[in-house]
Scaffold this motif. Structure first.
Motif: not given
Length: 175
Positions: A63-90
């Motif tokens: 099971a790959i676990q991570g954080e999805i960041v990007g537009p319209k997610i939590n006010s996009n505080r990371l200021n992303m123009q597209q969606y990304f997935f950042r793995v934090f656990n497997i």
């Protein structure tokens, strides 16, 4: 030590022959409006293919676990123009344990999966609560935009993991 990303949690796993896509509290069997971002991430990173390839090579159900960041997610505080997935656990489903951090890095590198940013503690770090809070509060996504915090975990076993939420983040966003 990694930076706590301000997004939405996603888990993708293969169990038996079935591929699953999960949010924090849901498992979606097929694409639905509430899960469009999760399915987009699954396709963008070919996560099902990655999990099947790992299974074919190692017989591990992961099971790959991570954080999805990007537009319209939590006010996009990371200021992303597209969606990304950042793995934090497997998670190894069969052995019921997390893979050690070095193995997570190896898998992510081999399969072109992004990871949460790793941070380096100062050499003089004293490992006190105040030191962790100060370090957490020093992290930013961009100038003037405090990061949510940090995650501290051991690289091997026994596994110890904890979050340190930034006081600057809490004060700025009133959470």
């Amino acid at each position: 030590v990694t930076r706590k990303e301000d997004g939405q949690s996603g888990t993708f796993f293969l169990h038996g022959d079935k591929y699953h896509i999960c949010g924090r509290n849901f498992v979606w069997k097929s694409p639905v409006k509430d899960a469009e971002t999760y399915h987009h991430i699954s396709e963008k990173y070919s996560i099902e293919s990655v999990l099947r390839k790992i299974y074919d090579e190692t017989k591990k159900e992961l099971a790959i676990q991570g954080e999805i960041v990007g537009p319209k997610i939590n006010s996009n505080r990371l200021n992303m123009q597209q969606y990304f997935f950042r793995v934090f656990n497997i998670w190894d489903i069969v052995s019921q344990q997390y893979l050690d951090w070095h193995e997570v890095k190896k898998i992510c590198s081999a399969h072109k999966l992004d990871m949460v940013p790793e941070l380096s503690l100062p050499e003089s770090f004293d490992f006190s609560l105040d030191a962790f809070l100060d370090f957490s509060s020093s992290q930013e996504y961009s100038k003037g935009c405090p990061a949510e915090g940090i995650v501290v975990k051991t690289a091997g076993y026994p596994r110890i993991s904890f979050k340190v939420i930034s006081n600057k983040y809490l004060l700025k966003y009133g959470l």
